[in-house]
Design a protein around this motif. Structure first.
Motif, short mmCIF file in Angstrom:
data_model
loop_
_atom_site.label_atom_id
_atom_site.label_comp_id
_atom_site.label_asym_id
_atom_site.label_seq_id
_atom_site.Cartn_x
_atom_site.Cartn_y
_atom_site.Cartn_z
N PHE A 87 0.84 -1.20 0.00
CA PHE A 87 0.00 0.00 0.00
C PHE A 87 0.87 1.25 0.00
N TYR A 88 1.91 1.24 0.83
CA TYR A 88 2.78 2.43 0.90
C TYR A 88 3.54 2.65 -0.42
N ILE A 89 4.04 1.56 -1.02
CA ILE A 89 4.79 1.71 -2.28
C ILE A 89 3.92 2.35 -3.35
N TYR A 90 2.68 1.86 -3.47
CA TYR A 90 1.76 2.45 -4.45
C TYR A 90 1.46 3.91 -4.09
N ALA A 91 1.23 4.16 -2.80
CA ALA A 91 0.93 5.54 -2.36
C ALA A 91 2.12 6.46 -2.61
N ALA A 92 3.34 5.94 -2.42
CA ALA A 92 4.53 6.75 -2.65
C ALA A 92 4.63 7.18 -4.11
N PHE A 93 4.19 6.31 -5.02
CA PHE A 93 4.20 6.68 -6.43
C PHE A 93 3.05 7.66 -6.74
N ILE A 94 1.87 7.36 -6.19
CA ILE A 94 0.70 8.22 -6.44
C ILE A 94 0.96 9.66 -6.00
N PHE A 95 1.61 9.82 -4.82
CA PHE A 95 1.86 11.17 -4.27
C PHE A 95 3.27 11.67 -4.55
N HIS A 96 3.99 10.98 -5.43
CA HIS A 96 5.34 11.44 -5.78
C HIS A 96 5.23 12.82 -6.43
N PRO A 97 6.03 13.77 -6.01
CA PRO A 97 5.93 15.14 -6.56
C PRO A 97 6.02 15.20 -8.08
N ASP A 98 6.91 14.40 -8.67
CA ASP A 98 7.07 14.42 -10.13
C ASP A 98 5.86 13.83 -10.84
N VAL A 99 5.18 12.87 -10.20
CA VAL A 99 3.97 12.29 -10.78
C VAL A 99 2.81 13.28 -10.69
N VAL A 100 2.68 13.90 -9.51
CA VAL A 100 1.59 14.87 -9.30
C VAL A 100 1.73 16.07 -10.23
N ASN A 101 2.96 16.52 -10.44
CA ASN A 101 3.20 17.69 -11.27
C ASN A 101 3.25 17.37 -12.76
N GLY A 102 3.15 16.09 -13.12
CA GLY A 102 3.15 15.70 -14.53
C GLY A 102 4.51 15.69 -15.17
N HIS A 103 5.58 15.61 -14.37
CA HIS A 103 6.94 15.64 -14.93
C HIS A 103 7.36 14.27 -15.46
#
Length: 647
Positions: free
Chosen positions: A32-48
């Protein structure tokens, strides 16, 4: 001794029961944490990170699945712990502890286990998240690696979410404690069991339900999938339930009546205990068998999708580069000579080049519910046979008489007859009428680029010349195709060619390399993410059996202690225990495997391919993993049993 000290001591004393639950919970939290870490990763959230948005949506869905699954798994685990400790709670009550104090002690215990599981799970999740990001970066084919980070939102969501989950379930299970009398708690494991009885009608119902479900799955296809899907699920689930609650009892009762087998060696002890064990554990075995089927079917489907993606892509895009032109020499899409020039400059070898020229003909069809008429490209048999040989898709050359034609439908999955054969059909081609007799319909025998006219009408060469005579070049259409050697690595070259195509003509151009990259990326990610969730389900299904074994540990220990007094050896006890545990572990596994084989047959019918080979690979891996779990559980259980009657 304070309550907190007593709770900590109880956790250590009952660690053999808590260990499987603890490790499964740690794994759930970590995933759960690994998936959450990707979901809330700054580069993922910002579309980088390119292409991360689709992956993010899939992981959010997985997070919901993990949390819902964890709720039911933890609820069952807590209930199993409470049941296995009834005698212990009875002793506490006998010594003057109130129901409220017992609940408080259990609350402390579960809070300790929950916090340990959450902290350990997040720690392992953080530790392995870097490897997870590296694997995702490779699958997403991003230029820069995904940097390691510990998103605060991921930490907060995982920690608070799982703590609330554990706390709610703990409070829910506490209501089970304190309702029973002291004498009932102390004698909970010594209540005499009534011999289980099976209903022959329910056994028959089990056979009928499973048989009907299997029959429908075996015969499922694209035409009846929506009709059959829910009935198959219902029939197999109901049949499996009665298989374990009724049919299993009937089978062991029959074994007891076979005296040569029943009185041989330790069979009497093994079978007589299994009659009660299987009946008592029927619901758990039913749940595990269904979970096994879900795990295997889901994993097999992911694997089939991954392995079959390339084959399906080759079917849909028969040439690496292909385009459709209106007019023989207009080249509104792209000039073939420019394509050849780019291929030569980049040093890309061409396996074969295709050019089909003709006109489209409109004629009636009979097998479609959506249309009464279709369009097909008229091509000469010499061109068709030449390109069929190059593509290695046609076994026999077509030999067509004048005035006749062969209708080629490119989709091999279509089994119904779309055209009337053996009768003259009137067709309209280039604003003039002609009459052809279609000899046969060929499905999926050969693949050409699929544009405006996806179907072909193959005619005799002389007939073709007669049809094309007088048709101006600007009224003719042409299909061009270039099959490249080592086309998977020709992405840059294909992109150069695609850049020559005007935007308004893009729908007449195909680039297999670009589609291949996107398709394989999606397939790899689906397999990668799906297998994590499937593995979580596998761990939990094995843990459920493990919990159930240890809830009956004290009762089994007393039985085997009594048997040692009348001469039963340790080797005989070990053999009996091993047989019983093996049946409890492998019977639901076998049932789940059989369910999966029929599910994969249905999947193969829908995809028009054989999924059995892929299913066998997944099943083989599952059996190995289940065997490892079995050996670990057997060793732990035997140690507790031997220690019990050795003391």
């Amino acid at each position: 001794m304070k309550f907190r000290q007593l709770a900590a001591k109880n956790v250590r004393g009952n660690w053999h029961q808590y260990s499987a639950f603890f490790l499964s919970s740690v794994f759930s939290v970590a995933i759960f944490y690994i998936y959450a870490a990707f979901i809330f990763h700054p580069d993922v959230v910002n579309g980088h990170i390119e292409a991360a948005s689709k992956v993010r949506q899939g992981m959010i869905l997985c997070e919901y699945i993990i949390m819902i699954f964890s709720f039911f798994f933890v609820l069952y685990s807590m209930s199993a712990f409470v049941k296995s400790r009834k005698k212990e709670f009875g002793l506490f009550s006998l010594f003057g502890m109130t129901s409220g104090q017992i609940r408080r002690m259990v609350l402390y215990e579960n809070i300790v286990i929950s916090l340990l599981a959450i902290v350990t799970g997040i720690a392992f999740g953080a530790l392995f998240s870097k490897l997870f990001f590296m694997a995702l970066a490779e699958l997403l084919d991003v230029s820069n690696p995904i940097r390691f980070t510990l998103p605060a939102k991921a930490l907060l969501l995982t920690g608070v979410g799982f703590f609330v989950l554990f706390l709610v379930i703990t409070l829910f299970t506490l209501f089970q404690i304190g309702r029973s009398q002291i004498i009932d708690l102390l004698k909970a494991s010594k209540k005499p069991k009534t011999p289980p009885i099976a209903s022959k009608w329910l056994v028959l119902l089990s056979i009928v339900c499973i048989g009907a479900g299997y029959y429908m799955a075996y015969n499922m296809n694209m035409m009846n999938v929506m009709i059959y899907m829910l009935p198959i699920l219902f029939l197999v689930v109901v049949g499996t339930y009665f298989l374990f609650t009724q049919a299993s009892v009937s089978i062991f009762r029959r074994l007891q009546r076979r005296t040569p087998f029943y009185y041989k060696g330790t069979n009497l002890m093994t079978v007589s205990q299994l009659v009660f064990k299987i009946k008592d554990n029927a619901r758990i075995l039913f749940m595990v068998s269904i979970m096994s089927a879900v795990i295997l079917t889901a994993s097999g489907t992911f694997y089939v999708f991954f392995q079959g993606s390339k084959a399906q892509l080759l079917d849909n895009f028969p040439q690496t580069i292909a385009f459709f032109e209106r007019g023989l020499n207009t080249h509104n899409v792209v000039d073939p000579e420019k394509v050849r020039q780019i291929l030569k400059e980049d040093g890309v070898q061409v396996e074969y080049e295709l050019k089909l020229a003709g006109i489209t003909a409109a004629f009636p069809i009979v097998g479609s519910r959506y249309s009464k008429e279709t369009n097909a490209l008229i091509v000469p048999e010499s061109d068709y046979n030449k390109y069929a040989a190059l593509m290695k898709r046609q076994r026999e050359k077509l030999d067509i008489a004048n005035g006749h034609a062969v209708y080629v439908y490119p989709y091999k999955e279509m089994k119904m007859q779309l055209v009337e054969t053996g009768v003259p059909l009137k067709m309209k081609a280039n604003e003039s009428e002609l009459e052809l007799t279609i000899d046969k319909q060929v499905n999926g025998a050969i693949a050409f680029p699929r544009f405006e006219a996806t179907e072909l009408l193959v005619v005799d060469d002389e007939q073709y010349k007669a049809i094309m005579q007088g048709v101006p070049e600007d009224k003719q259409v042409a299909v061009y195709g270039f099959e490249l050697q080592k086309w998977e690595s020709a992405g840059e070259t294909a992109a150069k060619i695609a850049a020559l195509v005007p935007e308004k003509q893009n729908h007449f151009f195909e680039n297999r390399v670009a589609s291949y990259k996107e398709t394989m990326q999606l397939a790899s990610l689906t397999l990668f993410i799906g297998l994590f969730v499937s593995f979580l389900f596998f761990i939990a299904s094995g843990s459920m059996i493990y919990f159930k074994l240890f809830t009956e540990l004290e009762e089994d220990r007393e039985q085997f202690r009594a048997l040692t007094r009348i001469g039963m050896t340790k080797q005989e006890i070990s053999k009996t225990v091993t047989t019983q545990i093996a049946i409890v572990f492998y019977v639901p596994c076998v049932v789940g495997i059989v369910h999966t084989m029929f599910a994969m047959k249905a999947l193969g019918n829908l995809l028009f391919t054989s999924a059995m080979l892929y299913a066998l690979v997944v099943i083989g891996i599952y059996i190995v993993m289940q065997s490892v779990y079995f050996l670990a559980a057997r060793r732990s259980y035997l140690n507790k049993i031997v220690k019990g009657y050795a003391d």
